[in-house]
Design a protein around this motif. Structure first.
Motif, PDB file in Angstrom:
ATOM      1  N   LEU A  38       0.866  -0.986  -0.053  1.00 20.45           N
ATOM      2  CA  LEU A  38       0.041   0.026   0.013  1.00 20.45           C
ATOM      3  C   LEU A  38       0.866   1.233   0.027  1.00 20.45           C
ATOM      4  N   HIS A  39       0.796   2.038  -1.203  1.00 17.50           N
ATOM      5  CA  HIS A  39       1.399   3.260  -0.992  1.00 17.50           C
ATOM      6  C   HIS A  39       0.533   4.545  -0.788  1.00 17.50           C
ATOM      7  N   TRP A  40       0.928   5.460  -0.120  1.00 19.34           N
ATOM      8  CA  TRP A  40      -0.059   6.383   0.442  1.00 19.34           C
ATOM      9  C   TRP A  40       0.659   7.711  -0.308  1.00 19.34           C
ATOM     10  N   VAL A  41      -0.220   8.595  -1.038  1.00 22.31           N
ATOM     11  CA  VAL A  41       0.091   9.901  -1.162  1.00 22.31           C
ATOM     12  C   VAL A  41      -0.946  10.964  -0.598  1.00 22.31           C
ATOM     13  N   GLU A  42      -0.527  12.133  -0.559  1.00 22.47           N
ATOM     14  CA  GLU A  42      -1.785  12.894   0.373  1.00 22.47           C
ATOM     15  C   GLU A  42      -2.431  14.015  -0.809  1.00 22.47           C
ATOM     16  N   ASP A  43      -2.139  14.004  -1.920  1.00 16.13           N
ATOM     17  CA  ASP A  43      -2.714  14.992  -2.776  1.00 16.13           C
ATOM     18  C   ASP A  43      -2.943  14.333  -4.309  1.00 16.13           C
ATOM     19  N   MET A  48      -1.245  11.538  -9.499  1.00 16.00           N
ATOM     20  CA  MET A  48      -1.093  11.554 -10.759  1.00 16.00           C
ATOM     21  C   MET A  48       0.523  11.389 -11.323  1.00 16.00           C
ATOM     22  N   ASP A  49       1.431  11.901 -10.430  1.00 12.42           N
ATOM     23  CA  ASP A  49       2.821  11.607 -10.763  1.00 12.42           C
ATOM     24  C   ASP A  49       2.958  10.136 -10.567  1.00 12.42           C
ATOM     25  N   GLY A  55       8.977  11.794 -11.626  1.00  9.86           N
ATOM     26  CA  GLY A  55       9.620  12.386 -10.373  1.00  9.86           C
ATOM     27  C   GLY A  55      10.341  11.188  -9.825  1.00  9.86           C
ATOM     28  N   GLU A  56       9.652  11.133  -8.431  1.00 14.81           N
ATOM     29  CA  GLU A  56      10.193  10.277  -7.596  1.00 14.81           C
ATOM     30  C   GLU A  56       9.761   9.052  -7.743  1.00 14.81           C
ATOM     31  N   PHE A  57       8.424   8.821  -8.615  1.00 18.73           N
ATOM     32  CA  PHE A  57       7.879   7.543  -8.872  1.00 18.73           C
ATOM     33  C   PHE A  57       8.197   6.726  -9.896  1.00 18.73           C
ATOM     34  N   VAL A  58       9.425   6.979 -10.457  1.00 18.94           N
ATOM     35  CA  VAL A  58       9.716   6.640 -11.888  1.00 18.94           C
ATOM     36  C   VAL A  58       9.848   4.945 -11.644  1.00 18.94           C
ATOM     37  N   ASN A  59      10.398   4.478 -10.863  1.00 16.90           N
ATOM     38  CA  ASN A  59      10.065   2.997 -10.738  1.00 16.90           C
ATOM     39  C   ASN A  59       9.010   2.385  -9.884  1.00 16.90           C
ATOM     40  N   THR A  60       7.990   2.903  -9.716  1.00 19.33           N
ATOM     41  CA  THR A  60       6.923   2.480  -9.209  1.00 19.33           C
ATOM     42  C   THR A  60       6.095   1.580 -10.118  1.00 19.33           C
ATOM     43  N   LYS A  61       5.226   0.618  -9.409  1.00 20.46           N
ATOM     44  CA  LYS A  61       4.591  -0.406 -10.142  1.00 20.46           C
ATOM     45  C   LYS A  61       3.266   0.157 -10.209  1.00 20.46           C
TER      46      LYS A  61
END
Length: 149
Positions: A38-43, A48-49, A55-61
């Motif tokens: 579970l990945h949490w973002v606040e906005d 969308m990134d 940005g910092e999420f280039v290698n996320t699934k």
């Protein structure tokens, strides 16, 4: 036959601006009997990134499931939902609206924007945890999620 989807962790994106609600949701999913990330973002902008792997999420699934609050600072959940469901690469990701709003207009608009379900967060902490468990049980054990394309 073994479901190949169940052999890998379920990727979940939680878009929630309230740290206390996020913490309850994270704890609820940590107790799941199915392995999940579970990945949490606040906005909305950060969501969308994350989805566009910028940005910092280039290698996320890519997430298998999105839990989306409507009332976010900046780009709100309705705008995020609109962008997700209008993008051919993202529109198949199930989006669960998880919000404090029980306004009929919000419910109707969310479904018109192709939300997969709408859940109003209970105010009571124990009911909130129960709702998270119900979401987890349904979306992680009952349904078959689309695999990444």
């Amino acid at each position: 036959m073994i479901d190949q989807q169940r052999l890998r962790p379920i990727e979940i994106l939680l878009v929630e601006d309230s740290p206390s609600d996020a913490n309850l949701t994270i704890r609820g999913f940590e107790n799941a009997k199915i392995t999940n990330h579970l990945h949490w973002v606040e906005d909305g902008e950060t969501a969308m990134d994350y989805l566009y792997q910028q940005g910092e999420f280039v290698n996320t699934k890519r997430p298998d499931l999105i839990l989306l609050d409507l009332n976010l600072p900046g780009m709100d959940g309705r705008e995020v939902l609109t962008q997700i469901k209008s993008d051919t690469n993202l529109k198949l990701i199930p989006v669960v609206i998880l919000t404090t709003s029980n306004d009929e207009q919000d419910v109707l608009r969310s479904y018109n924007l192709n939300a997969n379900c709408y859940v109003t967060k209970p105010i009571d902490i124990y009911q909130f945890i129960q709702v998270v468990h119900l979401i987890k049980d349904f979306w992680l054990t009952t349904v078959t999620l689309p695999s990444e394309t």
